[in-house]
Enzyme design. Structure first.
Site, short mmCIF file in Angstrom:
data_model
loop_
_atom_site.label_atom_id
_atom_site.label_comp_id
_atom_site.label_asym_id
_atom_site.label_seq_id
_atom_site.Cartn_x
_atom_site.Cartn_y
_atom_site.Cartn_z
N LYS A 1 39.65 38.59 37.97
CA LYS A 1 38.63 39.65 38.04
C LYS A 1 37.25 39.03 38.24
O LYS A 1 36.44 39.52 39.04
CB LYS A 1 38.68 40.51 36.77
N ASP B 1 37.65 50.82 34.06
CA ASP B 1 39.11 50.83 34.05
C ASP B 1 39.66 52.26 34.17
O ASP B 1 40.84 52.45 34.45
CB ASP B 1 39.64 50.22 32.73
N GLN C 1 39.72 43.44 28.31
CA GLN C 1 41.07 43.08 28.75
C GLN C 1 42.09 43.44 27.67
O GLN C 1 41.94 43.05 26.51
CB GLN C 1 41.11 41.57 29.06
#
Ligand code: NDP
Length: 280
Positions: free
Chosen positions: A52, A119, A96
């Site tokens: 990422k 997200d 995460q």
């Protein structure tokens, strides 16, 4: 022979588009930054986080990186998220998952400002998706819609069957397919006669988490098959939830693993980061 849906090429295309948009924003004097928080050092999470950050660098998004120890408390993590919510120089916040057991994931997701929820996991983002309001889309299902559209596969009026009803893949996938005017059926572990239901599908999306479970017995001749699963076999080889060799000869189009859905998730995360500027 089936069309192989090239997630690598399509994700590269989306990243190029994001790069151009970021360059244009920078030319207007705007900057864009994503906070990436990892708690602990789970090896798989470290790989995802590294990828990422690399994608951010390529596109021109600054990544503000936090590597917190495994024993971080929920309060400490929530305090950091609170600070990042307030920071004007931070457009997106990514925590995460999975998190260590002392931290409740739902509480953490809810603590993120929905305007920075790149997200797309916050209940407000999910609610907005359900009622067709603007908001961040969960990256993997949004990536699948892009894979279909950019491969020239129309969704409107098609029988779409989704296997799996998780919050991050199955459910948002079903809603996005519905939004594209598909006729959608969602299946799960209690579905009776899964094979027969799957055989109705013009578009079959498989997010079941079981290596190579879906064979040609589940697939209608000429269907489009999207394989979300990702598993590492002995010898380090990757495979999906679909038995590719068995299914490919009977379908019209299929995503490979690797190189199908996987690369789309990060591309759509980058896309959400770029969109965060218009929501902030
Ligand atoms: P979950 O384990 O959260 O969900 C799996 C779903 O499959 C559940 O809804 C479950 O039903 C259903 N299921 C399990 N067994 C059966 C069965 N025998 N018959 C019918 N349905 C069944 O997984 P995720 O949605 O998080 O992920 C699915 C797969 O996709 C995994 O392999 C994961 O690694 C991969 N993945 C890949 C991503 C990518 O970027 N490529 C991103 C996210 C996930 P029930 O609800 O009844 O238990």
């Amino acid at each position: 022979m089936a069309q192989i849906i090239d997630g690598k090429a399509i994700s590269a295309q989306i990243k190029e588009e994001c790069k151009e948009k970021v360059a244009a924003l920078k030319a207007e004097g705007k900057s864009i930054a994503l906070a990436v928080i990892q708690v602990g050092n789970d090896p798989a999470s470290s790989v995802y986080v590294r990828n990422k950050k690399r994608a951010c660098e390529y596109i021109g998004i600054e990544s503000i990186s936090y590597e917190l120890p495994e024993e971080t408390t929920q309060e400490e993590l929530l305090a950091l998220i609170g600070q990042l919510n307030e920071r004007e120089d931070c457009n997106g916040i990514l925590v995460q998952l999975p998190l260590p057991k002392q931290i409740d994931e739902d509480t953490v997701i809810r603590a993120i400002d929905p305007k920075k929820d790149v997200d797309g996991f916050h209940p407000q983002s999910v609610g907005a998706l359900c009622i067709g309001q603007p908001g961040f889309l969960s990256c993997t299902p949004a990536g699948i819609i892009q894979l279909l559209k950019r491969s020239g596969i129309s969704i409107e009026g098609k029988e779409c069957v989704v296997i799996g009803r998780s919050n991050i893949v199955g459910k948002p996938m079903a809603i996005l397919l519905l939004r594209e005017n598909g006729t959608v059926t969602v299946t799960h572990s209690r579905t009776k006669d899964l094979k027969e239901v799957c055989k109705r599908a013009d578009i079959l999306v498989v997010a079941i988490g079981k290596p190579k479970m879906i064979t040609r017995e589940y697939v209608k001749e000429g269907a489009v098959v999207i394989d979300v699963g990702i598993h590492r076999l002995e010898g380090n080889k990757l495979c999906g939830d679909v038995d590719f060799e068995d299914v490919e000869p009977v379908c019209s189009a299929i995503t490979p693993v690797p190189g199908g859905v996987g690369p789309m998730t990060i591309a759509m995360l980058m896309n959400n980061c770029v969109e965060s500027l218009s929501l902030s």
